[in-house]
Motif scaffolding. Sequence first.
Motif, mmCIF file in Angstrom:
data_model
loop_
_atom_site.group_PDB
_atom_site.id
_atom_site.type_symbol
_atom_site.label_atom_id
_atom_site.label_comp_id
_atom_site.label_asym_id
_atom_site.label_seq_id
_atom_site.Cartn_x
_atom_site.Cartn_y
_atom_site.Cartn_z
ATOM 1 N N ILE A 77 0.873 -1.173 0.000
ATOM 2 C CA ILE A 77 0.000 0.000 0.000
ATOM 3 C C ILE A 77 0.909 1.223 0.000
ATOM 4 C CG2 ILE A 77 -1.833 1.233 1.203
ATOM 5 C CD1 ILE A 77 -2.631 -1.476 2.473
ATOM 6 N N LEU A 78 0.904 1.952 -1.106
ATOM 7 C CA LEU A 78 1.785 3.107 -1.255
ATOM 8 C C LEU A 78 1.227 4.332 -0.540
ATOM 9 C CD1 LEU A 78 2.761 2.568 -4.989
ATOM 10 C CD2 LEU A 78 4.030 1.907 -2.945
ATOM 11 N N LYS A 79 2.072 5.350 -0.351
ATOM 12 C CA LYS A 79 1.698 6.531 0.440
ATOM 13 C C LYS A 79 0.538 7.315 -0.144
ATOM 14 C CE LYS A 79 5.316 9.349 -1.656
ATOM 15 N NZ LYS A 79 6.564 10.057 -1.400
ATOM 16 N N THR A 80 0.268 7.191 -1.443
ATOM 17 C CA THR A 80 -0.831 7.928 -2.067
ATOM 18 C C THR A 80 -2.160 7.173 -1.990
ATOM 19 O OG1 THR A 80 -0.209 6.970 -4.196
ATOM 20 C CG2 THR A 80 0.681 9.154 -3.668
ATOM 21 N N ALA A 81 -2.146 5.955 -1.464
ATOM 22 C CA ALA A 81 -3.349 5.115 -1.431
ATOM 23 C C ALA A 81 -4.333 5.564 -0.348
ATOM 24 C CB ALA A 81 -2.968 3.664 -1.206
ATOM 25 N N LYS A 82 -5.624 5.443 -0.686
ATOM 26 C CA LYS A 82 -6.713 5.686 0.269
ATOM 27 C C LYS A 82 -7.649 4.490 0.159
ATOM 28 C CE LYS A 82 -6.403 10.620 0.212
ATOM 29 N NZ LYS A 82 -6.281 11.595 -0.799
ATOM 30 N N ILE A 83 -7.643 3.647 1.193
ATOM 31 C CA ILE A 83 -8.399 2.403 1.160
ATOM 32 C C ILE A 83 -9.456 2.408 2.250
ATOM 33 C CG2 ILE A 83 -8.250 -0.110 1.435
ATOM 34 C CD1 ILE A 83 -5.384 0.148 0.269
ATOM 35 N N THR A 84 -10.683 2.076 1.871
ATOM 36 C CA THR A 84 -11.776 1.905 2.814
ATOM 37 C C THR A 84 -12.288 0.478 2.644
ATOM 38 O OG1 THR A 84 -12.386 4.226 2.564
ATOM 39 C CG2 THR A 84 -14.014 2.787 3.575
ATOM 40 N N GLY A 85 -11.998 -0.376 3.611
ATOM 41 C CA GLY A 85 -12.426 -1.763 3.528
ATOM 42 C C GLY A 85 -11.455 -2.663 4.267
ATOM 43 N N ASP A 86 -11.871 -3.897 4.471
ATOM 44 C CA ASP A 86 -11.049 -4.866 5.185
ATOM 45 C C ASP A 86 -9.920 -5.368 4.296
ATOM 46 O OD1 ASP A 86 -12.762 -4.519 7.292
ATOM 47 O OD2 ASP A 86 -13.886 -6.352 6.934
ATOM 48 N N VAL A 87 -8.772 -5.635 4.917
ATOM 49 C CA VAL A 87 -7.574 -6.030 4.189
ATOM 50 C C VAL A 87 -7.090 -7.373 4.735
ATOM 51 C CG1 VAL A 87 -5.195 -5.386 3.654
ATOM 52 C CG2 VAL A 87 -6.951 -3.601 3.853
ATOM 53 N N PHE A 88 -6.999 -8.369 3.856
ATOM 54 C CA PHE A 88 -6.531 -9.701 4.216
ATOM 55 C C PHE A 88 -5.256 -9.978 3.430
ATOM 56 C CE2 PHE A 88 -11.123 -9.549 4.613
ATOM 57 C CZ PHE A 88 -11.300 -9.947 5.930
ATOM 58 N N TYR A 89 -4.198 -10.429 4.093
ATOM 59 C CA TYR A 89 -2.881 -10.503 3.464
ATOM 60 C C TYR A 89 -2.060 -11.634 4.065
ATOM 61 C CZ TYR A 89 -1.576 -8.550 7.883
ATOM 62 O OH TYR A 89 -1.422 -8.379 9.230
ATOM 63 N N ASP A 90 -0.996 -12.029 3.360
ATOM 64 C CA ASP A 90 0.039 -12.903 3.914
ATOM 65 C C ASP A 90 1.259 -12.067 4.270
ATOM 66 O OD1 ASP A 90 -1.564 -15.111 3.606
ATOM 67 O OD2 ASP A 90 -0.483 -15.946 1.912
ATOM 68 N N ALA A 91 1.658 -11.172 3.349
ATOM 69 C CA ALA A 91 2.778 -10.254 3.588
ATOM 70 C C ALA A 91 2.295 -8.847 3.272
ATOM 71 C CB ALA A 91 3.962 -10.621 2.702
ATOM 72 N N LEU A 92 2.594 -7.897 4.158
ATOM 73 C CA LEU A 92 2.046 -6.551 4.035
ATOM 74 C C LEU A 92 3.132 -5.501 4.182
ATOM 75 C CD1 LEU A 92 -0.444 -4.610 3.991
ATOM 76 C CD2 LEU A 92 -0.541 -4.905 6.470
ATOM 77 N N THR A 93 3.120 -4.512 3.261
ATOM 78 C CA THR A 93 3.991 -3.349 3.352
ATOM 79 C C THR A 93 3.123 -2.113 3.186
ATOM 80 O OG1 THR A 93 5.818 -4.566 2.345
ATOM 81 C CG2 THR A 93 5.989 -2.168 2.362
ATOM 82 N N ILE A 94 3.246 -1.160 4.116
ATOM 83 C CA ILE A 94 2.481 0.085 4.033
ATOM 84 C C ILE A 94 3.470 1.247 4.106
ATOM 85 C CG2 ILE A 94 0.675 1.523 5.029
ATOM 86 C CD1 ILE A 94 -0.465 -0.938 6.361
ATOM 87 N N GLU A 95 3.442 2.099 3.088
ATOM 88 C CA GLU A 95 4.303 3.277 3.108
ATOM 89 C C GLU A 95 3.735 4.334 4.042
ATOM 90 O OE1 GLU A 95 6.583 3.568 -1.159
ATOM 91 O OE2 GLU A 95 4.928 4.907 -0.795
ATOM 92 N N GLN A 96 4.625 5.127 4.613
ATOM 93 C CA GLN A 96 4.226 6.227 5.477
ATOM 94 C C GLN A 96 3.404 7.220 4.661
ATOM 95 O OE1 GLN A 96 7.524 8.073 7.405
ATOM 96 N NE2 GLN A 96 6.247 9.413 8.634
ATOM 97 N N GLY A 97 2.212 7.569 5.158
ATOM 98 C CA GLY A 97 1.330 8.493 4.463
ATOM 99 C C GLY A 97 0.097 7.813 3.889
ATOM 100 N N ALA A 98 0.113 6.484 3.776
ATOM 101 C CA ALA A 98 -1.057 5.754 3.268
ATOM 102 C C ALA A 98 -2.210 5.874 4.259
ATOM 103 C CB ALA A 98 -0.701 4.283 3.062
ATOM 104 N N GLN A 99 -3.432 5.848 3.740
ATOM 105 C CA GLN A 99 -4.621 5.930 4.593
ATOM 106 C C GLN A 99 -5.464 4.684 4.381
ATOM 107 O OE1 GLN A 99 -6.779 9.597 4.027
ATOM 108 N NE2 GLN A 99 -4.895 10.721 3.677
ATOM 109 N N VAL A 100 -5.748 3.978 5.494
ATOM 110 C CA VAL A 100 -6.573 2.780 5.427
ATOM 111 C C VAL A 100 -7.601 2.852 6.538
ATOM 112 C CG1 VAL A 100 -6.636 0.266 5.527
ATOM 113 C CG2 VAL A 100 -4.662 1.415 4.506
#
Length: 128
Positions: A77-100
Motif C-alpha cells: 500500500i503506497l503513500k498515495t493510497a486511500k483504502i476503505t475496507g477490510d484487508v486480508f494478506y500474507d505479507a504486508l507493506t504500508i508506506e508512510q502516508g497511506a490511509q486505510v
Amino acid sequence: MATKNSSTFSVLGSDLAIKGDIQASADLHIDGSVEGDIACASLVQGETSTITGAVKAESARFAGTVDGSITARELVILKTAKITGDVFYDALTIEQGAQVEGRFAHRDARKTGAVPTQPAKTEIPVAN
C-alpha cells in the motif's frame, strides 16, 4: 517470435471507466476507474485510479483509491493510497502516508474465522 512462457500484461488506461467484474489470469495495471470486483494474478493500481469493489490477487500494489475489501498474498500500500475496507494478506507493506480505514487480518486468521472485532482507522502521517 513469441514463446508460450511469455507473460501477459493488461493495462486499463486513465481514460477508461468500467462497470462490471474483471477476471484476468494475467497481470493487470489499472489507471482508470473500475466499479466491480477484480480477480487477477497481479494488480498494480495507479495514483489516479479508483476501484469500488472487492479485489483478490496473488500480489497487489495500490496507489489510488479503493472502496472494498482486499485479499492478497503479497500486498503493498503506497503513500498515495486511500483504502476503505477490510484487508486480508500474507505479507504486508504500508508506506508512510497511506490511509486505510478498515480491519487488517492475516489470511490464516481469516480461514479460522478469527477476524479482528474492532475496526481500525489507520492514518500514517507524512514526516516533513
